[in-house]
Structure formats: structure tokens, C-alpha cells
Design a protein around this motif. Structure first.
Motif, PDB file in Angstrom:
ATOM      1  N   MET A 191       0.728  -1.116   0.210  1.00 40.89           N
ATOM      2  CA  MET A 191       0.140  -0.042  -0.025  1.00 40.89           C
ATOM      3  C   MET A 191       0.779   1.404   0.117  1.00 40.89           C
ATOM      4  O   MET A 191       1.898   1.298   0.564  1.00 40.89           O
ATOM      5  CB  MET A 191      -0.808  -0.078   1.309  1.00 40.89           C
ATOM      6  N   ASP A 192       0.372   2.322  -0.555  1.00 37.17           N
ATOM      7  CA  ASP A 192       1.159   3.424  -0.732  1.00 37.17           C
ATOM      8  C   ASP A 192       1.299   4.275   0.720  1.00 37.17           C
ATOM      9  O   ASP A 192       0.573   4.527   1.246  1.00 37.17           O
ATOM     10  CB  ASP A 192       0.595   4.506  -1.949  1.00 37.17           C
ATOM     11  N   GLU A 193       2.595   4.251   1.065  1.00 37.22           N
ATOM     12  CA  GLU A 193       2.760   4.883   2.366  1.00 37.22           C
ATOM     13  C   GLU A 193       2.563   6.208   2.481  1.00 37.22           C
ATOM     14  O   GLU A 193       2.043   6.635   3.540  1.00 37.22           O
ATOM     15  CB  GLU A 193       4.563   4.523   2.703  1.00 37.22           C
TER      16      GLU A 193
ATOM     17  N   VAL B 206      -1.189   6.291   3.222  1.00 31.95           N
ATOM     18  CA  VAL B 206      -1.559   5.862   4.629  1.00 31.95           C
ATOM     19  C   VAL B 206      -1.550   7.014   5.595  1.00 31.95           C
ATOM     20  O   VAL B 206      -2.279   7.226   6.290  1.00 31.95           O
ATOM     21  CB  VAL B 206      -0.833   4.492   4.740  1.00 31.95           C
ATOM     22  N   GLU B 207      -0.115   7.691   5.351  1.00 32.41           N
ATOM     23  CA  GLU B 207       0.016   8.801   6.206  1.00 32.41           C
ATOM     24  C   GLU B 207      -0.961  10.145   6.044  1.00 32.41           C
ATOM     25  O   GLU B 207      -1.314  10.706   7.015  1.00 32.41           O
ATOM     26  CB  GLU B 207       1.578   9.266   6.012  1.00 32.41           C
ATOM     27  N   ARG B 208      -1.577  10.024   4.926  1.00 30.47           N
ATOM     28  CA  ARG B 208      -2.485  11.050   4.657  1.00 30.47           C
ATOM     29  C   ARG B 208      -3.567  10.993   5.533  1.00 30.47           C
ATOM     30  O   ARG B 208      -4.411  11.963   6.081  1.00 30.47           O
ATOM     31  CB  ARG B 208      -2.668  11.509   3.065  1.00 30.47           C
ATOM     32  N   VAL B 209      -4.191   9.505   5.261  1.00 27.00           N
ATOM     33  CA  VAL B 209      -5.221   9.001   5.897  1.00 27.00           C
ATOM     34  C   VAL B 209      -5.241   9.189   7.382  1.00 27.00           C
ATOM     35  O   VAL B 209      -6.165   9.791   8.219  1.00 27.00           O
ATOM     36  CB  VAL B 209      -5.661   7.829   5.547  1.00 27.00           C
ATOM     37  N   ARG B 210      -4.016   8.801   7.955  1.00 27.70           N
ATOM     38  CA  ARG B 210      -3.722   8.849   9.440  1.00 27.70           C
ATOM     39  C   ARG B 210      -3.752  10.335   9.765  1.00 27.70           C
ATOM     40  O   ARG B 210      -4.393  10.620  10.898  1.00 27.70           O
ATOM     41  CB  ARG B 210      -2.513   8.473   9.876  1.00 27.70           C
TER      42      ARG B 210
ATOM     43  N   GLU C 206     -11.906  11.973   0.702  1.00 30.89           N
ATOM     44  CA  GLU C 206     -11.805  12.910  -0.186  1.00 30.89           C
ATOM     45  C   GLU C 206     -10.696  13.732   0.452  1.00 30.89           C
ATOM     46  O   GLU C 206      -9.752  14.333  -0.398  1.00 30.89           O
ATOM     47  CB  GLU C 206     -13.305  13.734  -0.094  1.00 30.89           C
ATOM     48  N   LEU C 207     -10.589  14.300   1.464  1.00 26.88           N
ATOM     49  CA  LEU C 207      -9.640  14.857   2.270  1.00 26.88           C
ATOM     50  C   LEU C 207      -8.275  14.503   2.222  1.00 26.88           C
ATOM     51  O   LEU C 207      -7.149  15.017   2.068  1.00 26.88           O
ATOM     52  CB  LEU C 207      -9.984  15.112   3.679  1.00 26.88           C
ATOM     53  N   ALA C 208      -8.331  13.065   2.278  1.00 26.57           N
ATOM     54  CA  ALA C 208      -6.800  12.507   2.202  1.00 26.57           C
ATOM     55  C   ALA C 208      -6.295  12.227   0.604  1.00 26.57           C
ATOM     56  O   ALA C 208      -5.168  11.739   0.393  1.00 26.57           O
ATOM     57  CB  ALA C 208      -6.700  11.214   3.015  1.00 26.57           C
ATOM     58  N   GLY C 209      -7.187  12.314  -0.250  1.00 23.10           N
ATOM     59  CA  GLY C 209      -6.982  11.992  -1.555  1.00 23.10           C
ATOM     60  C   GLY C 209      -6.870  10.269  -1.937  1.00 23.10           C
ATOM     61  O   GLY C 209      -6.199   9.795  -2.758  1.00 23.10           O
ATOM     62  N   ALA C 210      -7.666   9.842  -1.071  1.00 20.08           N
ATOM     63  CA  ALA C 210      -7.819   8.163  -1.023  1.00 20.08           C
ATOM     64  C   ALA C 210      -8.835   8.008  -2.407  1.00 20.08           C
ATOM     65  O   ALA C 210      -9.789   8.704  -2.565  1.00 20.08           O
ATOM     66  CB  ALA C 210      -8.143   7.561  -0.130  1.00 20.08           C
ATOM     67  N   PRO C 211      -8.584   6.793  -3.043  1.00 16.42           N
ATOM     68  CA  PRO C 211      -9.428   6.451  -4.114  1.00 16.42           C
ATOM     69  C   PRO C 211     -10.896   6.063  -3.628  1.00 16.42           C
ATOM     70  O   PRO C 211     -11.889   6.197  -4.428  1.00 16.42           O
ATOM     71  CB  PRO C 211      -8.686   5.467  -5.038  1.00 16.42           C
TER      72      PRO C 211
ATOM     73  N   GLY D 205     -11.079   2.480   5.380  1.00 16.95           N
ATOM     74  CA  GLY D 205     -11.689   1.631   6.454  1.00 16.95           C
ATOM     75  C   GLY D 205     -10.329   0.551   6.378  1.00 16.95           C
ATOM     76  O   GLY D 205     -10.318   0.233   7.604  1.00 16.95           O
ATOM     77  N   ARG D 206      -9.924   0.156   5.402  1.00 15.41           N
ATOM     78  CA  ARG D 206      -9.146  -0.914   5.434  1.00 15.41           C
ATOM     79  C   ARG D 206      -7.791  -0.406   6.301  1.00 15.41           C
ATOM     80  O   ARG D 206      -6.894  -0.912   6.818  1.00 15.41           O
ATOM     81  CB  ARG D 206      -8.486  -1.213   4.073  1.00 15.41           C
ATOM     82  N   ILE D 207      -7.303   0.970   5.933  1.00 16.13           N
ATOM     83  CA  ILE D 207      -6.203   1.519   6.582  1.00 16.13           C
ATOM     84  C   ILE D 207      -6.456   1.725   8.103  1.00 16.13           C
ATOM     85  O   ILE D 207      -5.407   1.391   8.607  1.00 16.13           O
ATOM     86  CB  ILE D 207      -5.717   2.983   5.751  1.00 16.13           C
ATOM     87  N   LEU D 208      -7.787   2.057   8.267  1.00 17.58           N
ATOM     88  CA  LEU D 208      -7.733   2.260   9.779  1.00 17.58           C
ATOM     89  C   LEU D 208      -7.834   0.791  10.470  1.00 17.58           C
ATOM     90  O   LEU D 208      -7.126   0.526  11.538  1.00 17.58           O
ATOM     91  CB  LEU D 208      -9.284   2.916   9.998  1.00 17.58           C
TER      92      LEU D 208
END
Length: 109
Positions: free
Chosen positions: A1-3, A6-10, A29-34, A40-43
Motif C-alpha cells: 500500500m502507498d505509504e 496511509v500517512e495522509r489518511v492517518r 476525499e480529504l486525504a486523496g484516497a481513491p 476503512g482498510r487503512i484504519l
């Protein structure tokens, strides 16, 4: 997974203030996740040290296996549920995200 993703979502989840919530789609949307599912998976994989309980489904509901723990954590922050659903119009965080310094990439980076 793109690190970096992950850091943007976190970072987005970490910025949600106590007493406020966001939907998975808001975080995406805020993190630029697709997709919200990726959030949910990242969390699930890397969010145990974050205020994960502040991220809900867009209708204010929670995952069945987390609902009691999530409701307890939210209630402690003043977020009240109507049954097992949070009123997203009342508790959704709508303030802008704090400014973050973007890394400045040089021509040769």
C-alpha cells in the motif's frame, strides 16, 4: 500500500476534533484516497493509535462488531447517538483542515 496515502489518511483522522465525526468518504476525499473502503482498510490495519471511533459510515452508522465500543468512546466526547446511529448533520466536522507544510520538491528530486 502507498505509504504516503496511509500517512495522509492517518493525518486526517488525527485532525478530527473530539466531539466531531467524519464519514469514511469525507476522509477519503480529504486525504486523496481513491475510495472510502480503502480508508476503512487503512484504519483496520494501522489505525489503532488514532481516534478511529470518529469515522463512521455516511449515514452515521457503525460497523456491527464495533458499535458498542465506538458508541462508548463517542459518548465520552459528547457525541450522542439516536439508537446506534449518529446524527451526521449535527456532529460532522465541517471546519477546514489545519494547514500542513507540503514537502518542497526540487527540480532533481
Amino acid at each position: 500500500m502507498d505509504e504516503a496515502l496511509v500517512e495522509r489518511v492517518r493525518a486526517v483522522v488525527l485532525d478530527i476534533p473530539s466531539g466531531r465525526v467524519l464519514a469514511y468518504g469525507d476522509v477519503a476525499e480529504l486525504a486523496g484516497a481513491p475510495s472510502p473502503r480503502l480508508v476503512g482498510r487503512i484504519l483496520a490495519e494501522d489505525g489503532h493509535d488514532l481516534p478511529w471511533h470518529r469515522v463512521l459510515r455516511s449515514d452515521g452508522s457503525m460497523a456491527t462488531h464495533l458499535v458498542h465500543e465506538q458508541l462508548e468512546l463517542l459518548r465520552a466526547e459528547g457525541v450522542l447517538a439516536d439508537g446506534e446511529r449518529i446524527d451526521m448533520r449535527r456532529y460532522r466536522w465541517t471546519e477546514p483542515l489545519p494547514e500542513r507544510e507540503e514537502p518542497q520538491l526540487g527540480l532533481w528530486d
